[in-house]
Motif scaffolding. Structure first.
Motif, PDB file in Angstrom:
ATOM      1  N   ILE A 271       4.336  26.576 -38.736  1.00  0.00           N
ATOM      2  CA  ILE A 271       3.195  27.468 -38.502  1.00  0.00           C
ATOM      3  C   ILE A 271       3.614  28.925 -38.616  1.00  0.00           C
ATOM      4  O   ILE A 271       2.939  29.730 -39.273  1.00  0.00           O
ATOM      5  CB  ILE A 271       2.584  27.192 -37.119  1.00  0.00           C
ATOM      6  N   SER A 272       4.734  29.284 -37.979  1.00  0.00           N
ATOM      7  CA  SER A 272       5.187  30.684 -38.027  1.00  0.00           C
ATOM      8  C   SER A 272       5.573  31.089 -39.448  1.00  0.00           C
ATOM      9  O   SER A 272       5.323  32.214 -39.864  1.00  0.00           O
ATOM     10  CB  SER A 272       6.368  30.884 -37.068  1.00  0.00           C
ATOM     11  N   GLY A 273       6.168  30.156 -40.217  1.00  0.00           N
ATOM     12  CA  GLY A 273       6.520  30.460 -41.592  1.00  0.00           C
ATOM     13  C   GLY A 273       5.302  30.739 -42.449  1.00  0.00           C
ATOM     14  O   GLY A 273       5.279  31.700 -43.234  1.00  0.00           O
ATOM     15  N   GLY A 274       4.269  29.903 -42.307  1.00  0.00           N
ATOM     16  CA  GLY A 274       3.038  30.127 -43.061  1.00  0.00           C
ATOM     17  C   GLY A 274       2.350  31.419 -42.665  1.00  0.00           C
ATOM     18  O   GLY A 274       1.849  32.163 -43.526  1.00  0.00           O
ATOM     19  N   THR A 275       2.327  31.720 -41.367  1.00  0.00           N
ATOM     20  CA  THR A 275       1.695  32.952 -40.878  1.00  0.00           C
ATOM     21  C   THR A 275       2.447  34.184 -41.371  1.00  0.00           C
ATOM     22  O   THR A 275       1.834  35.162 -41.821  1.00  0.00           O
ATOM     23  CB  THR A 275       1.657  32.952 -39.338  1.00  0.00           C
ATOM     24  N   LEU A 276       3.781  34.149 -41.294  1.00  0.00           N
ATOM     25  CA  LEU A 276       4.583  35.265 -41.788  1.00  0.00           C
ATOM     26  C   LEU A 276       4.423  35.426 -43.298  1.00  0.00           C
ATOM     27  O   LEU A 276       4.353  36.548 -43.812  1.00  0.00           O
ATOM     28  CB  LEU A 276       6.056  35.043 -41.427  1.00  0.00           C
ATOM     29  N   GLY A 277       4.324  34.307 -44.012  1.00  0.00           N
ATOM     30  CA  GLY A 277       4.104  34.373 -45.446  1.00  0.00           C
ATOM     31  C   GLY A 277       2.788  35.058 -45.797  1.00  0.00           C
ATOM     32  O   GLY A 277       2.732  35.864 -46.737  1.00  0.00           O
ATOM     33  N   ASP A 278       1.719  34.765 -45.037  1.00  0.00           N
ATOM     34  CA  ASP A 278       0.437  35.439 -45.246  1.00  0.00           C
ATOM     35  C   ASP A 278       0.567  36.945 -45.017  1.00  0.00           C
ATOM     36  O   ASP A 278       0.029  37.765 -45.778  1.00  0.00           O
ATOM     37  CB  ASP A 278      -0.618  34.876 -44.287  1.00  0.00           C
ATOM     38  N   PHE A 279       1.274  37.310 -43.960  1.00  0.00           N
ATOM     39  CA  PHE A 279       1.477  38.727 -43.627  1.00  0.00           C
ATOM     40  C   PHE A 279       2.174  39.457 -44.767  1.00  0.00           C
ATOM     41  O   PHE A 279       1.758  40.546 -45.186  1.00  0.00           O
ATOM     42  CB  PHE A 279       2.294  38.831 -42.334  1.00  0.00           C
ATOM     43  N   LEU A 280       3.229  38.855 -45.289  1.00  0.00           N
ATOM     44  CA  LEU A 280       3.977  39.480 -46.382  1.00  0.00           C
ATOM     45  C   LEU A 280       3.176  39.504 -47.675  1.00  0.00           C
ATOM     46  O   LEU A 280       3.235  40.468 -48.449  1.00  0.00           O
ATOM     47  CB  LEU A 280       5.299  38.731 -46.583  1.00  0.00           C
ATOM     48  N   PHE A 281       2.414  38.434 -47.923  1.00  0.00           N
ATOM     49  CA  PHE A 281       1.625  38.326 -49.159  1.00  0.00           C
ATOM     50  C   PHE A 281       0.584  39.436 -49.244  1.00  0.00           C
ATOM     51  O   PHE A 281       0.293  39.948 -50.332  1.00  0.00           O
ATOM     52  CB  PHE A 281       0.949  36.959 -49.207  1.00  0.00           C
ATOM     53  N   LYS A 282       0.010  39.819 -48.117  1.00  0.00           N
ATOM     54  CA  LYS A 282      -1.004  40.881 -48.101  1.00  0.00           C
ATOM     55  C   LYS A 282      -0.409  42.227 -48.516  1.00  0.00           C
ATOM     56  O   LYS A 282      -1.118  43.101 -49.007  1.00  0.00           O
ATOM     57  CB  LYS A 282      -1.613  40.995 -46.708  1.00  0.00           C
TER      58      LYS A 282
END
Length: 429
Positions: A271-282
């Protein structure tokens, strides 16, 4: 679709994944009882595990194509019903041959996940998909924990057949739930260029889509890294409990408790990996893949330090850190496939990705077993996992170089489709 409804859909799919994984992995815990009843050898029991894996591998591309051609939610519902039906039949098996055939048939529904990922991608915007995929991946681990609980309690108290009757029944209930409650969204409706339209043209997979899925450079690199990544993962999944007991000297109950703790941490990691990935992707379009690259290189180092820890106390500390980190790349890879693939071809692209992973999974336990017989189980786990993750990291880094160009191609296509939809609306007015 309303915001609450999409989370309801995700919750239903998470329930599917949790119970489906519980059903898939219960056999690891129920193996002794099944072998005793049918009076079979380890080789024959291995045939059961291999059978479902082969069936799933063969059907991945077929399921992927069908999902992109027809109603995804109806096919997912069908897959859930097949899961329930084949599980019931395996629980009724009167001899080993019937059990082998029925459990192998469960591989039919094992390859249904690309459709779920595709549907979820149409309920969540690109910048939100990492967290959604992370929750789905976390459900895998939750299902593993639940499977061990069902096996230990239902299987031990009421027999392995009743354990399968329970999970088979749940499969049928979830099939009905998906059929009644989950709507198949319009393919591409969550893309930024198309989200303002109430209704858009429904595109179905074409020969051109299939060619793109097979020749797009970023996708090809992600397919190959999946083979390598799952080669590493399956060694850990298959052999870690034996390592804890036979090499580290943990009693069975302590090893089981430690495995459950580590799986809970893995859930958080997904979950944290996916959330951090969204943050970086933006903020940076290469963010997801660069994060994944860093994670897999770090995983290669961490698993080596964990296995070679000088004491069990140090081992436990390192295992906690490693279990929290190694799952963080998975959701971002699937989200990236959605970021670069046409909506009507995403199920096929993901199914090919999963096919490569399945092939890697099928080969790694044997390779680790051979090395373990020669040099020891710890060396087998550390060497195979670290090497496989280094290779995986190299392919992910190369993919990060090409990914922006493939994203731009998709965005250009979505803009073209948005213009078509805009003209259609103007004509209708």
């Amino acid at each position: 679709m309303g915001r609450r409804y999409r989370w309801l859909v995700l919750a239903i799919f998470m329930s599917f994944v949790i119970f489906h994984y519980a059903d898939k992995l219960m056999i690891s815990f129920l193996t002794p009882a099944i072998m005793n009843e049918f009076e079979i050898t380890y080789t024959e029991m291995g045939m059961v595990l291999t059978g479902s894996l082969i069936v799933a591998s063969i059907l991945y591309p077929i399921w992927g194509y069908l999902y992109d051609k027809y109603s995804r939610t109806k096919l997912i519902s069908l897959a859930s019903f097949i899961w329930g039906l084949t599980t019931w039949i395996s629980a009724l098996a009167k001899n080993f041959f019937n059990f082998l055939v029925s459990r192998s048939a469960t591989g039919i529904d094992d390859s249904c996940y690309p459709g779920i990922y595709s549907v979820v991608s149409d309920y969540f915007k690109p910048a939100e998909r990492g967290r959604a995929m992370g929750l789905l991946y976390a459900s895998n681990v939750t299902g593993t924990i639940l499977g061990s609980i069902i096996s230990l309690y239902v299987g031990s108290l009421y027999g392995w057949r009743n354990a399968y009757f329970l999970t088979g029944s749940i499969g049928v209930i979830i099939a009905l739930t998906i059929y009644v409650l989950v709507k198949d969204p319009q393919r591409g409706i969550s893309e930024p260029e198309l989200e303002s339209f109430d209704k858009i043209t429904q595109y179905r997979i074409s020969k051109e889509n299939i060619i793109n899925v097979l020749k797009k450079r970023t996708l090809l690199l992600l397919y190959i890294q999946c083979f390598s990544a799952m080669f590493a993962w399956q060694v850990i999944i298959f052999w870690m409990f034996s390592y804890l007991v036979n090499v580290r000297g943990y009693p069975n109950d302590e090893a089981t408790f430690l495995m459950i703790v580590l799986m809970i941490l893995m859930t958080i990691g997904y979950i944290s990996g996916g959330t951090l990935g969204d943050f970086l992707f933006k903020r940076y379009r290469r963010g997801r893949l660069l994060l994944s690259t860093i994670i897999v290189f770090a995983s290669a180092i961490l698993i080596t330090l964990t296995i070679y820890a000088p004491s069990n106390d140090v081992f436990q500390i390192m295992a906690v850190i490693t279990a929290s980190v190694i799952p963080m790349a998975s959701a971002n890879v699937i989200a990236t496939i959605n970021d670069i693939t046409e909506p009507e071809a995403r199920s096929l692209a993901i199914s090919i990705h999963e096919f490569f992973g399945n092939v890697g999974s099928s080969m790694s336990p044997l390779a680790a077993g051979i090395i373990a017989d020669m040099y020891g189980l710890g060396i087998a786990i550390a060497s195979i996992s670290s090497l496989a993750w280094v290779i995986c990291g190299i392919f992910l880094f190369i993919a990060s170089i090409f990914v922006v160009k493939d994203m731009d191609k998709l965005r250009s296509l979505m803009r073209e489709r948005a213009m078509i939809e805009k003209r259609k609306v103007e004509v209708e007015k």
